[in-house]
Design a protein around this motif. Structure first.
Motif, PDB file in Angstrom:
ATOM      1  N   GLN A  39      -5.161  20.857 -25.312  1.00  0.00           N
ATOM      2  CA  GLN A  39      -5.177  19.739 -24.372  1.00  0.00           C
ATOM      3  C   GLN A  39      -5.596  18.442 -25.057  1.00  0.00           C
ATOM      4  N   GLU A  40      -6.504  18.551 -25.991  1.00  0.00           N
ATOM      5  CA  GLU A  40      -6.930  17.365 -26.750  1.00  0.00           C
ATOM      6  C   GLU A  40      -5.755  16.761 -27.516  1.00  0.00           C
ATOM      7  N   ARG A  41      -4.946  17.620 -28.115  1.00  0.00           N
ATOM      8  CA  ARG A  41      -3.794  17.129 -28.868  1.00  0.00           C
ATOM      9  C   ARG A  41      -2.703  16.598 -27.930  1.00  0.00           C
ATOM     10  N   ILE A  42      -2.545  17.236 -26.770  1.00  0.00           N
ATOM     11  CA  ILE A  42      -1.580  16.729 -25.783  1.00  0.00           C
ATOM     12  C   ILE A  42      -1.969  15.331 -25.340  1.00  0.00           C
ATOM     13  N   ASN A  43      -3.239  15.134 -25.071  1.00  0.00           N
ATOM     14  CA  ASN A  43      -3.723  13.813 -24.639  1.00  0.00           C
ATOM     15  C   ASN A  43      -3.471  12.766 -25.719  1.00  0.00           C
ATOM     16  N   ALA A  44      -3.678  13.143 -26.974  1.00  0.00           N
ATOM     17  CA  ALA A  44      -3.439  12.204 -28.075  1.00  0.00           C
ATOM     18  C   ALA A  44      -1.967  11.815 -28.149  1.00  0.00           C
ATOM     19  N   PHE A  45      -1.079  12.770 -27.946  1.00  0.00           N
ATOM     20  CA  PHE A  45       0.353  12.483 -27.956  1.00  0.00           C
ATOM     21  C   PHE A  45       0.719  11.561 -26.796  1.00  0.00           C
ATOM     22  N   MET A  46       0.205  11.831 -25.606  1.00  0.00           N
ATOM     23  CA  MET A  46       0.555  11.055 -24.425  1.00  0.00           C
ATOM     24  C   MET A  46       0.050   9.613 -24.517  1.00  0.00           C
ATOM     25  N   GLN A  47      -0.991   9.399 -25.286  1.00  0.00           N
ATOM     26  CA  GLN A  47      -1.510   8.031 -25.440  1.00  0.00           C
ATOM     27  C   GLN A  47      -0.549   7.137 -26.211  1.00  0.00           C
ATOM     28  N   THR A  48       0.404   7.739 -26.926  1.00  0.00           N
ATOM     29  CA  THR A  48       1.394   6.956 -27.668  1.00  0.00           C
ATOM     30  C   THR A  48       2.622   6.624 -26.827  1.00  0.00           C
ATOM     31  N   MET A  49       2.645   7.114 -25.568  1.00  0.00           N
ATOM     32  CA  MET A  49       3.815   6.945 -24.717  1.00  0.00           C
ATOM     33  C   MET A  49       3.851   5.567 -24.057  1.00  0.00           C
ATOM     34  N   PRO A  50       5.058   5.030 -23.831  1.00  0.00           N
ATOM     35  CA  PRO A  50       5.182   3.821 -23.001  1.00  0.00           C
ATOM     36  C   PRO A  50       4.984   4.199 -21.534  1.00  0.00           C
ATOM     37  N   GLU A  51       5.068   3.225 -20.648  1.00  0.00           N
ATOM     38  CA  GLU A  51       4.952   3.528 -19.227  1.00  0.00           C
ATOM     39  C   GLU A  51       6.184   4.309 -18.780  1.00  0.00           C
ATOM     40  N   GLN A  92       9.302  11.701 -13.485  1.00  0.00           N
ATOM     41  CA  GLN A  92      10.148  12.692 -14.145  1.00  0.00           C
ATOM     42  C   GLN A  92      10.086  12.556 -15.660  1.00  0.00           C
ATOM     43  N   ALA A  93      10.124  11.332 -16.155  1.00  0.00           N
ATOM     44  CA  ALA A  93      10.059  11.118 -17.598  1.00  0.00           C
ATOM     45  C   ALA A  93       8.708  11.566 -18.146  1.00  0.00           C
ATOM     46  N   ARG A  94       7.659  11.397 -17.373  1.00  0.00           N
ATOM     47  CA  ARG A  94       6.332  11.830 -17.822  1.00  0.00           C
ATOM     48  C   ARG A  94       6.255  13.361 -17.889  1.00  0.00           C
ATOM     49  N   ARG A  95       6.913  14.053 -16.955  1.00  0.00           N
ATOM     50  CA  ARG A  95       6.960  15.517 -17.018  1.00  0.00           C
ATOM     51  C   ARG A  95       7.606  15.969 -18.317  1.00  0.00           C
ATOM     52  N   VAL A  96       8.697  15.321 -18.664  1.00  0.00           N
ATOM     53  CA  VAL A  96       9.389  15.662 -19.908  1.00  0.00           C
ATOM     54  C   VAL A  96       8.508  15.353 -21.108  1.00  0.00           C
ATOM     55  N   ALA A  97       7.846  14.196 -21.084  1.00  0.00           N
ATOM     56  CA  ALA A  97       6.993  13.793 -22.206  1.00  0.00           C
ATOM     57  C   ALA A  97       5.867  14.796 -22.432  1.00  0.00           C
ATOM     58  N   LYS A  98       5.328  15.361 -21.366  1.00  0.00           N
ATOM     59  CA  LYS A  98       4.232  16.328 -21.506  1.00  0.00           C
ATOM     60  C   LYS A  98       4.716  17.612 -22.174  1.00  0.00           C
ATOM     61  N   ARG A  99       5.987  17.967 -21.975  1.00  0.00           N
ATOM     62  CA  ARG A  99       6.502  19.150 -22.660  1.00  0.00           C
ATOM     63  C   ARG A  99       6.684  18.870 -24.151  1.00  0.00           C
ATOM     64  N   PHE A 100       7.167  17.677 -24.482  1.00  0.00           N
ATOM     65  CA  PHE A 100       7.207  17.296 -25.897  1.00  0.00           C
ATOM     66  C   PHE A 100       5.794  17.324 -26.480  1.00  0.00           C
ATOM     67  N   ALA A 101       4.822  16.832 -25.717  1.00  0.00           N
ATOM     68  CA  ALA A 101       3.434  16.811 -26.178  1.00  0.00           C
ATOM     69  C   ALA A 101       2.916  18.217 -26.437  1.00  0.00           C
ATOM     70  N   LEU A 102       3.277  19.168 -25.573  1.00  0.00           N
ATOM     71  CA  LEU A 102       2.862  20.561 -25.763  1.00  0.00           C
ATOM     72  C   LEU A 102       3.457  21.132 -27.041  1.00  0.00           C
ATOM     73  N   ALA A 103       4.741  20.857 -27.295  1.00  0.00           N
ATOM     74  CA  ALA A 103       5.382  21.345 -28.519  1.00  0.00           C
ATOM     75  C   ALA A 103       4.698  20.756 -29.758  1.00  0.00           C
ATOM     76  N   ALA A 104       4.366  19.475 -29.697  1.00  0.00           N
ATOM     77  CA  ALA A 104       3.689  18.818 -30.823  1.00  0.00           C
ATOM     78  C   ALA A 104       2.301  19.413 -31.035  1.00  0.00           C
ATOM     79  N   ALA A 105       1.562  19.598 -29.932  1.00  0.00           N
ATOM     80  CA  ALA A 105       0.210  20.156 -30.029  1.00  0.00           C
ATOM     81  C   ALA A 105       0.233  21.572 -30.581  1.00  0.00           C
ATOM     82  N   ALA A 106       1.213  22.375 -30.144  1.00  0.00           N
ATOM     83  CA  ALA A 106       1.312  23.757 -30.617  1.00  0.00           C
ATOM     84  C   ALA A 106       1.594  23.803 -32.107  1.00  0.00           C
TER      85      ALA A 106
END
Length: 595
Positions: free
Chosen positions: A416-428, A432-446
Motif C-alpha cells: 500500500q505504501e508503494r501504491i500511494n507513492a505511485f498514485m502521487q505521481t498521477m494527474p487529476e 474510472q481513470a483513477r480505478r485503472v490507475a490504481k491497478r497500474f499502481a498495484l502492478a508497479a508495487a508488486a
C-alpha cells in the motif's frame, strides 16, 4: 522362523508373566485388568495394508494368516470441505517418482467403484475380491489418525497458506496448517518448476530493465496473489498492436513466473463458462488470454464481466437448494491486434461499456522496437523475443514460489505504501481513470516488492509500469470512458450526415423530400460562423444517444459547448416545426475533439 501362531503364543506368555510380576510387586491390581483377548486388526507397513483376522484352534483363539488388501495406504487424518462433505486423508508412495504424496478421499466414495478407481488412478494397487475390498473399506473409514485437516477445492490463499493450481501448498516456515487441495489438478504438470531462480533471473527477468511492457507483464504476474491480501478488485490489462511486435512474448514472460508458458497460455477462442472455470482453478493467480481476435465479439464482454465478477452462475442442485458457487479473484493479461472496443464496435446488442473498459484497459504494445524500449545488445526485437521465449520454456515456476515465501503480515502495508507513492505521481483523474490507475499502481508495487526475486534494481518497476500508464492515458485521456464514447458517436453521426440531404436548409421554400429526414441546417448561426443543426428528437435519441440515456448525452455535449441548452429542458422550438436538439458545428469544440 517361527509361525505366526507361535509368535502369538510367545507374546501371550510373556505378557502373562510380566503382569504377574507387576502384581506381585504391588504395581498393578490384576482385578482391574481386562483379560487379554486376540482381536482382528490391521497392519500397514512398507509391504501394504493387511487384515489379520482370528481363528479357533483346539478351542483357543489365534490370529489368522495376514490377508493383503492393497499397497501401502497410511491414514494420516480426516477433514471436511466448505460444503460439509467428509474426507479421509491418506499418504502413499508414487510408483514412478518414488515420492510420498498426500491426498484426500471423499468418505462417500469409500467402498464404491468410483472410490477404488480413484485410488487406482493414483497408482495404488487395490486387490480384487469382495471380502478384501470390504475389509479395505472398513480400514479406510475406521483406522488411522484422526488429525483434523482443512479440505479445499479452491486454489490461492487459504488459512495463511497459498495453494498453486498444481496442488502444491506454500506456507511460512513458522506455520504448519493442515490443509489438502482437492480441486482441479488438470494443470498440475504445467506448474512444475524448471531450472533455478538464478537462471530465470539471468535469462528472463533482467531484460525487464528499461522495457516498460515487460515490466507491466511481470508486475501483473506478481500482483495477482496480492489482490486478496489488499481486498483489491479483480481486473487486468490488454496489450494490443501488430501481430509481430512481441505481445505474446510479454505474455509468456508473465506466465514464466508461475509455470510453463506453453501449457498455461490460453487463447480467447473459447466459451465464457470455460474461462470462468479456468479462473476458478487459478484463484488468486494470473490468467493470460492471447489473440483476442479469435474470440466471438459477444464472448469478449461476457468473459470480462464473468472473470472479473469472480463468481459462477447459480445452479440448482438435484436434491434441492443450489450447488456450491465457485468464487475467485484473478488478474488477467490479454493480448491481440485490436482493442476489445474496436472488435465489438457496430454490434447492436453488445457494446464495450465503461465498466468493462475500466476492468480491462487497452495499452498500445508498441514501444520502440516492437514491445521493447531497449534491446539489451540483441540485434532486433525479433531476436530478443526468440531468446525470451526459449528461456521461458526452460526456466519457469521458481519466481512465483519464491515470491509467495517472502510474503508475511507486513506485506499489505508495504504494498500500500508503494501504491500511494505511485498514485502521487498521477494527474487529476476521473473516477474510472483513477480505478485503472490504481491497478497500474498495484502492478508497479508488486514488481518493486519482488525485487529480491527478480534482482531488478529499485525503481525499475515503478518507472516501467508508469510508462505503460502514460501510454494508456495518452490514448484514452483522463476523462470518463462513457463521455468520450458519447462525444465520438455524436461526431461520427455528424461527419456522415451533416452535409447530406438528411438536413434541410433553414429557409428552403421548396425543400426536397427525404424519408430519412434528420432535421434542419442553419448556416452561419454561431458567433464563429458555424452552422447550427436542429435535430429531430427521434433521430437524436436513436442514432446519437443509442444505448445512453438522453439526459446524460445532453449533459455531456452541453458541458463541452456543443449542444445548446434553452432555459427549460434540452429541446429548442422552431416555429411550426416542433422541438429539436441543437448542435453547433459539425465537430465538437476544438479542446475536446477526439482523434
Amino acid at each position: 522362523m517361527p509361525h505366526s501362531n507361535q509368535v502369538t503364543e510367545i507374546l501371550h506368555d510373556g505378557i502373562k508373566t510380566a503382569t504377574n510380576e507387576a502384581a506381585a510387586a504391588g504395581l498393578i491390581n490384576i482385578a482391574d485388568i481386562e483379560p487379554f483377548t486376540i482381536k482382528p486388526r490391521y497392519v500397514c507397513d512398507s509391504r501394504g495394508v493387511f487384515y489379520i483376522g482370528t481363528k479357533t484352534i483346539e478351542g483357543e483363539t489365534a490370529e489368522a494368516d495376514p490377508l493383503r488388501l492393497s499397497d501401502t495406504i497410511d491414514l494420516v487424518g480426516s477433514g471436511a470441505d466448505a460444503d460439509g462433505n467428509y474426507y479421509r486423508v491418506i499418504q502413499y508412495r508414487d510408483k514412478l517418482t518414488r515420492q510420498n504424496k498426500t491426498a484426500a478421499i471423499p468418505a462417500a466414495d469409500i467402498g464404491t467403484n468410483q472410490g477404488w478407481q480413484r485410488l487406482q488412478a493414483w497408482g495404488i494397487t487395490i486387490l480384487s475380491g469382495r471380502t478384501k475390498r470390504e475389509r479395505l473399506a472398513d480400514y479406510l473409514q475406521e483406522q488411522g489418525s484422526k488429525t483434523q485437516y482443512i479440505i479445499t477445492q479452491t486454489a490461492g490463499w487459504n488459512n495463511g497458506a497459498y495453494i498453486l493450481p498444481s496442488g502444491e501448498i506454500i506456507q511460512p516456515s513458522n506455520q504448519d496448517t493442515k490443509i489438502i487441495y482437492h480441486g482441479d489438478k488438470s494443470q498440475a504438470a504445467a506448474y512444475q518448476q524448471s531450472g533455478s531462480l538464478e537462471q530465470w533471473q539471468a535469462e528472463i527477468a533482467q531484460y525487464a530493465a528499461g522495457n516498460s511492457r515487460l515490466c507491466l507483464a511481470l508486475g501483473t504476474a506478481f500482483a495477482a496473489p496480492l489482490l486478496s491480501l489488499l481486498n483489491a478488485e479483480a481486473g487486468g490489462f490488454h496489450l494490443y498492436g501488430d501481430s509481430s511486435d512481441g505481445k505474446t512474448t510479454a505474455a509468456r514472460v508473465a506466465l514464466s513466473v508461475w509455470g510453463n508458458p506453453s501449457e498455461t497460455l490460453m487463447t480467447w477462442q473459447g466459451t465464457g463458462l470455460a474461462f470462468s472455470n479456468t479462473a476458478a482453478a487459478r484463484n488468486d493467480g494470473l490468467l493470460v488470454l492471447d489473440e483476442i481476435n479469435q474470440a466471438a465479439p459477444r464472448v469478449i464482454g461476457n468473459t470480462v464481466y464473468g472473470i472479473m465478477n469472480g463468481i459462477n452462475k447459480a445452479q440448482g442442485a438435484k436434491d434441492g437448494g443450489n450447488r456450491h458457487q465457485s468464487r475467485w479473484r484473478v488478474l488477467l493479461l490479454s493480448t491481440g491486434e485490436k482493442t476489445p472496443d474496436s472488435i465489438m464496435q457496430g454490434l447492436h446488442d453488445t457494446e464495450w461499456n465503461a465498466g468493462q473498459a475500466a476492468r480491462l484497459p487497452s495499452i498500445p504494445a508498441f514501444a520502440k522496437h516492437g514491445i521493447y524500449d531497449t534491446l539489451h545488445h540483441h540485434a532486433s526485437g525479433a531476436e530478443l523475443s526468440e531468446h525470451l521465449q526459449q528461456a521461458a520454456a526452460h526456466y519457469h515456476g521458481t519466481a512465483g514460489c519464491a515470491f509467495i515465501r517472502q510474503i508475511n503480515t507486513d506485506t499489505p502495508a508495504k504494498v500500500q505504501e508503494r501504491i500511494n507513492a505511485f498514485m502521487q505521481t498521477m494527474p487529476e483523474l476521473s473516477g474510472q481513470a483513477r480505478r485503472v490507475a490504481k491497478r497500474f499502481a498495484l502492478a508497479a508495487a508488486a514488481l518493486e516488492l519482488a525485487a529480491p526475486v527478480t534482482s531488478l534494481a529499485a525503481g525499475v518497476g515503478m518507472a516501467g509500469v508508469k510508462q505503460c500508464f502514460d501510454a494508456w492515458l495518452a490514448r484514452t485521456g483522463a476523462g470518463k470512458h462513457e463521455d468520450m464514447r458519447i462525444i465520438k458517436q455524436t461526431g461520427d453521426f455528424m461527419q456522415v450526415n451533416a452535409d447530406s440531404l438528411r438536413f434541410i436548409g433553414w429557409n428552403d421554400q421548396q425543400p426536397h423530400t427525404n424519408t430519412n429526414h434528420a432535421g434542419y441546417r442553419k448556416e452561419a448561426a454561431t458567433q464563429d460562423g458555424e452552422p447550427q443543426y436542429w435535430i429531430i428528437p427521434a433521430v437524436f435519441e436513436s442514432e446519437i444517444c443509442q444505448s445512453f440515456e438522453t439526459q446524460k448525452v445532453c449533459a455531456v455535449l452541453n458541458e463541452i459547448g456543443w449542444l445548446v441548452k434553452p432555459e427549460k429542458g434540452w429541446k429548442q422550438k422552431k416555429y411550426r416545426k416542433g422541438r429539436f436538439y441543437v448542435l453547433e458545428g459539425i465537430e465538437p469544440p476544438e479542446s475536446t475533439n477526439q482523434d
